[in-house]
Design a protein around this motif. Structure first.
Motif, PDB file in Angstrom:
ATOM      1  N   ILE A   1      -6.055  13.266  -3.756  1.00  0.00           N
ATOM      2  CA  ILE A   1      -5.274  14.217  -4.419  1.00  0.00           C
ATOM      3  C   ILE A   1      -6.407  14.148  -5.295  1.00  0.00           C
ATOM      4  O   ILE A   1      -6.119  14.879  -6.487  1.00  0.00           O
ATOM      5  N   ALA A   2      -7.321  13.569  -5.895  1.00  0.00           N
ATOM      6  CA  ALA A   2      -7.992  13.813  -6.678  1.00  0.00           C
ATOM      7  C   ALA A   2      -9.242  14.746  -7.040  1.00  0.00           C
ATOM      8  O   ALA A   2      -9.727  15.405  -7.779  1.00  0.00           O
ATOM      9  N   VAL A   3      -9.613  15.443  -5.722  1.00  0.00           N
ATOM     10  CA  VAL A   3     -10.006  16.629  -5.214  1.00  0.00           C
ATOM     11  C   VAL A   3      -9.735  17.362  -6.150  1.00  0.00           C
ATOM     12  O   VAL A   3     -10.273  18.303  -6.707  1.00  0.00           O
ATOM     13  N   PRO A   4      -8.411  18.634  -5.374  1.00  0.00           N
ATOM     14  CA  PRO A   4      -7.659  19.800  -6.454  1.00  0.00           C
ATOM     15  C   PRO A   4      -7.405  19.176  -7.906  1.00  0.00           C
ATOM     16  O   PRO A   4      -8.018  20.103  -8.467  1.00  0.00           O
ATOM     17  N   THR A   5      -7.528  18.087  -8.076  1.00  0.00           N
ATOM     18  CA  THR A   5      -6.940  18.245  -9.928  1.00  0.00           C
ATOM     19  C   THR A   5      -8.335  18.091 -10.228  1.00  0.00           C
ATOM     20  O   THR A   5      -8.650  18.486 -11.256  1.00  0.00           O
ATOM     21  N   GLY A   6      -9.296  17.028  -9.720  1.00  0.00           N
ATOM     22  CA  GLY A   6     -10.770  17.044 -10.551  1.00  0.00           C
ATOM     23  C   GLY A   6     -11.387  19.285 -10.554  1.00  0.00           C
ATOM     24  O   GLY A   6     -11.791  18.938 -11.416  1.00  0.00           O
ATOM     25  N   ILE A   7     -10.780  20.138  -9.167  1.00  0.00           N
ATOM     26  CA  ILE A   7     -11.406  20.640  -8.397  1.00  0.00           C
ATOM     27  C   ILE A   7     -10.818  21.863 -10.523  1.00  0.00           C
ATOM     28  O   ILE A   7     -11.502  22.328 -11.001  1.00  0.00           O
ATOM     29  N   VAL A   8      -9.216  21.467 -10.714  1.00  0.00           N
ATOM     30  CA  VAL A   8      -9.164  22.317 -11.707  1.00  0.00           C
ATOM     31  C   VAL A   8      -8.870  21.962 -12.994  1.00  0.00           C
ATOM     32  O   VAL A   8      -8.831  23.086 -13.724  1.00  0.00           O
TER      33      VAL A   8
ATOM     34  N   ILE B   1      -3.016   5.568  -9.564  1.00  0.00           N
ATOM     35  CA  ILE B   1      -3.940   6.911  -9.620  1.00  0.00           C
ATOM     36  C   ILE B   1      -5.216   8.004 -11.029  1.00  0.00           C
ATOM     37  O   ILE B   1      -5.515   9.181  -9.870  1.00  0.00           O
ATOM     38  N   ALA B   2      -4.482   7.794 -12.307  1.00  0.00           N
ATOM     39  CA  ALA B   2      -5.798   9.090 -12.706  1.00  0.00           C
ATOM     40  C   ALA B   2      -6.648   8.342 -12.543  1.00  0.00           C
ATOM     41  O   ALA B   2      -7.630   8.918 -12.888  1.00  0.00           O
ATOM     42  N   VAL B   3      -7.197   7.014 -12.459  1.00  0.00           N
ATOM     43  CA  VAL B   3      -8.548   6.459 -12.236  1.00  0.00           C
ATOM     44  C   VAL B   3      -9.885   7.708 -11.342  1.00  0.00           C
ATOM     45  O   VAL B   3     -10.502   8.250 -11.440  1.00  0.00           O
ATOM     46  N   PRO B   4      -8.962   7.736 -10.031  1.00  0.00           N
ATOM     47  CA  PRO B   4      -9.836   8.609  -8.724  1.00  0.00           C
ATOM     48  C   PRO B   4      -9.782   9.921  -9.014  1.00  0.00           C
ATOM     49  O   PRO B   4     -11.323  10.097  -9.625  1.00  0.00           O
ATOM     50  N   THR B   5      -8.858  10.489  -9.604  1.00  0.00           N
ATOM     51  CA  THR B   5      -9.070  11.525 -10.602  1.00  0.00           C
ATOM     52  C   THR B   5      -9.821  11.781 -11.068  1.00  0.00           C
ATOM     53  O   THR B   5     -10.605  13.053 -11.549  1.00  0.00           O
TER      54      THR B   5
ATOM     55  N   ILE C   1       0.913  -1.308  -0.308  1.00  0.00           N
ATOM     56  CA  ILE C   1      -0.343   0.458  -0.002  1.00  0.00           C
ATOM     57  C   ILE C   1       0.995   1.301  -0.073  1.00  0.00           C
ATOM     58  O   ILE C   1       0.731   2.086  -0.707  1.00  0.00           O
ATOM     59  N   VAL C   2       2.182   1.032   0.543  1.00  0.00           N
ATOM     60  CA  VAL C   2       3.088   2.316   0.958  1.00  0.00           C
ATOM     61  C   VAL C   2       3.622   2.548  -0.530  1.00  0.00           C
ATOM     62  O   VAL C   2       3.505   3.887  -0.936  1.00  0.00           O
ATOM     63  N   THR C   3       3.440   1.381  -1.701  1.00  0.00           N
ATOM     64  CA  THR C   3       4.611   1.417  -2.339  1.00  0.00           C
ATOM     65  C   THR C   3       3.172   2.209  -3.410  1.00  0.00           C
ATOM     66  O   THR C   3       3.175   2.886  -4.592  1.00  0.00           O
ATOM     67  N   LEU C   4       2.125   1.445  -3.995  1.00  0.00           N
ATOM     68  CA  LEU C   4       1.250   1.285  -4.539  1.00  0.00           C
ATOM     69  C   LEU C   4       0.305   2.999  -3.990  1.00  0.00           C
ATOM     70  O   LEU C   4       0.604   3.264  -5.714  1.00  0.00           O
ATOM     71  N   THR C   5       0.517   3.548  -3.471  1.00  0.00           N
ATOM     72  CA  THR C   5      -0.440   4.807  -3.077  1.00  0.00           C
ATOM     73  C   THR C   5       0.725   5.753  -3.430  1.00  0.00           C
ATOM     74  O   THR C   5       1.118   7.153  -3.161  1.00  0.00           O
ATOM     75  N   THR C   6       2.172   5.776  -4.589  1.00  0.00           N
ATOM     76  CA  THR C   6       3.461   6.257  -4.562  1.00  0.00           C
ATOM     77  C   THR C   6       3.657   6.719  -3.236  1.00  0.00           C
ATOM     78  O   THR C   6       4.621   8.003  -3.143  1.00  0.00           O
TER      79      THR C   6
END
Lengths: 282, 282, 282, 282
Positions: free
Chosen positions: D225-232, C225-229, C192-197
């Motif tokens: 981290i998705a939140v600020p990115t989504g906003i911008v 990380i692109a997915v939730p964003t 998890i430490v690694t996956l979340t960068t």
């Protein structure tokens, strides 16, 4: 006149095991879900020395109970399907087998270490149960967006890899063995650690020139993280829009699975399997 | 009367080497791709001491074989092009030369270290072969989106750099040499490590004030990562839309390369090079 | 004839405590905000040994003053509400109680450590005061977008967890106890430490195979990380658009809170509570 | 009859110093840019002990030359503006003064350390020169999008801070002093390091419960981290669209600066300052 024929026990069992819209099917999925999660927890706890010493017997018996439950399920899945070989060699058929056998293998060869990995694969079976999740409509667009961006993200990851190899080679030459960059594969590993902004710090540049190049790598990594995100964002937005227009496409699918060929995603009104023509039992 | 003249061996060779839509051209690209990847693997393995000791002879001979293959290819590329100098001084011409010479140099000067970097550059040649990828339509929008956002991302990275320098100087004054912030360039390096959320941890603030400022830097970095992502997302969405309207722009390009001037991206129906007017052989 | 009846002291006090559009209500919120922030600062400072030794008495007295202020506020909130039990068992009622009692508990049981956590919960009360922020229109779309993407992000996080468990088990087998991957839970933690960068670096792979798998994990984490964003971006864009069309939905809400049932978000023109019918005092 | 009066030397100098569309103005900006960058490089190099020892005299003389150049520029800026006090107390007026005085201060008080920070502030002056960048149209939308998302991002960062404080307090109680979480401020610092996915690793949880909570913090940080990115993303997309419709808004601004009140962003056709009515010299 009752057109739907009286279902045999095999058909009833098939509905319970393979489908999720009857109460029996839901209960089966729930029990299976709990057994899988418990199984994974036991695999984890077993690996902790202090716990394994105390509760070794309990964990051993639990694993036997779980193995027997999985064995029964595996046999039931085979006998309720018309073409058992189709199931046995399907993706989930293989996963089911691999989930069941570790304890039997340990009987023969002793408790070899690698069996833990085999047992962890059980977790993949959760995805089959989460077939339910599809009805929430939650992940459909997401899956489509990811499929649509697959090619682009592959090209992107390939470019990242090439950058990592070239920059890794340069860092190997700049920093050298004395600073932990002991060979090119290790330098490339460091470069991936840095590009992805993970940054373990087990290897870190020590020379000013190395730190300068590292800064460039980091800023590059910080910049290119925007690329996959942008792709998924755009694809996902694109996937969300047409849906509102093409409402005629919005047929609701059910959780039935064909008794004959195991095909899924049948329409709610379907009476026959779209794949093999077998009669479906609703 | 057959209008297309009978192709000479040079033209045929040119088609195989420079183009990718004939079976010969595809095979050539595939072989070249494998040789390049093998070459990179050997560069990596050679840098691992334990492997190099065992398989030194094998790796040495492999490198000679690869070098000879690249030499033949380089000569073939020169003689099949009408204006060889155009090729020699083009980007890929130089890369091809640099890919070929490391082993020859090591004959004269001995196996100097820096040759590994030269050999890693071979990887850049993969991009030429991936000219094929363009036909997948995968990366075109992506490339356009990146081009469109280049200016904005440059301004953004410049601002990040200014922030890093100012905050790095402040951290140097706050933490000082005793906590690893031994000079301003190193502090700026730390600041970039932190702003980009890499966080090696080789240098970390020890004083409460330093940790407070570090927290601000991290939250800032966490916030501003949104900026390049937002830019690429928006540009990519913008690139995806007009395409549907301007379908008349959607001419399909082929993988031909002009024998005379090496220009690429010819339209499928083109008979003459759009750049120099040379006849194209389809 | 004056239709609005003369307000009693209870109603006036209710307006000051529960609402934010009168000068009194704003002042009350501001004072409460300052007291909460001061309280949190004191909790923090108390935990720093060097500060606690010097200013122990000051911090102790401050905590008593804050506790008494919170006690008065808690009693005032109870007596100005028509159905006190509704308040006492509401989310904020419980938070208010927990914010008030730590010092009283320490009188009985002595200064036990865990009380610090209870006192930190006071910070949650800030959200009630920031009810004000809603008027800025700043976070409404944001909250809606987050609600809309909740299901998708849950599915996504669940998938991340499954990946982490499977890869963690594999890393445990590959690296083993001697390299810090001492059991599966710890390996999953590393994963998890690694996956979340994040990449602490307290555990890092040492074997070449482990580093290779780690590289895959990192690139995977960088990609997903692109997915939730992407989800939040798309939902937020979707939330922003319809608002412009459905202007008839854009009724302005005020900060009143019903004296009887504590319901909030009344329309500006509302004379009666939409929930229980109680008369609202404007 | 020539309507535009002959420009005096003051007006000419004003055009060179404050504006960027004459050749003289461009040259002035370029020279100033180079001097600032050189100055920053010298500040950095001076902090490196090994370099400072060797080149101390060169760096000292360079700093004097730069200081004198800045002094001349500062005086020129004052005498060419009609209301000097407006300039002196403007943002850039103060920055210009602070950029100039460090060397003079060191004459009186000796080379105190903190002057380095003052000298690093010179970098801020680059933004004034980059007024040019605005003409590239590169950052306008970006700046607007950032302004539009300011309120939302503030609310978001505030929420992150509250989460960090509550989770930091919990981690302090769970891990305790023996594992590096020696007080709450330090735990909150760790929590920010983890939430923002920086992950230095100077402090890392050691207990299983601490690692479990840390995993939740990391997944939370990865999700939000998705939140600020989504906003911008959404704001930037919104900023990009209306521009195409409202082309009548697309007046081109020039780089002139009013001699009297220093107002900028005049329209290309403007003859008088929109702010104070002063005649503008084109």
């Amino acid at each position: 006149m009752d057109i739907t024929p009286k279902k045999g026990w095999r058909t009833k069992l098939h509905d319970i095991i393979y489908e999720a819209d009857t109460p029996g099917g839901k209960l089966f999925d729930l029990v299976l879900f709990i057994v899988i999660i418990a199984s994974i927890l036991f695999v984890m706890l077993e690996s902790v020395n202090s716990i394994d010493e105390k509760y070794h017997n309990f964990l051993d018996i639990s694993e036997w109970v779980i193995t027997i439950l999985f064995t029964i399920e595996y046999i039931a899945r085979i006998i309720t399907v018309k073409k058992p070989l189709n199931y046995v060699f399907s993706f989930y058929g293989i996963i089911d087998l691999l989930s069941t056998i570790p304890k039997y293998i340990s009987l023969i060869f002793g408790g070899i270490h690698a069996l833990a990995a085999l047992r962890a694969l059980r977790l993949l079976r959760v995805f089959r149960i989460l077939k339910l999740a599809r009805y929430l409509g939650a992940s459909n667009n997401l899956v489509n967006a990811l499929k649509a961006s697959k090619a682009k993200i592959s090209v992107f990851l390939f470019a990242v890899l090439i950058i990592a190899i070239i920059l890794g080679t340069i860092m190997y030459l700049v920093e050298g063995e004395e600073n932990g960059f002991s060979n090119i594969p290790k330098s490339v590993y460091w470069c991936i650690v840095t590009l992805t902004t993970v940054g373990f710090g087990d290897i870190a540049p020590q020379t000013p020139l190395g730190q300068f190049i590292a800064s460039l790598v980091m800023i590059l990594g910080y910049g290119i993280i925007a690329v996959p995100t942008g792709i998924v964002s755009a694809e996902y937005t694109a996937q969300s829009k047409p849906k509102k227009q093409d409402t005629h496409n919005n047929v609701s699918l059910n959780s039935q699975s064909c008794e004959n060929c195991l095909a899924e995603n049948h329409k709610d009104k379907a009476d026959y399997c779209y794949n093999c023509g077998e009669k479906l039992h609703i």
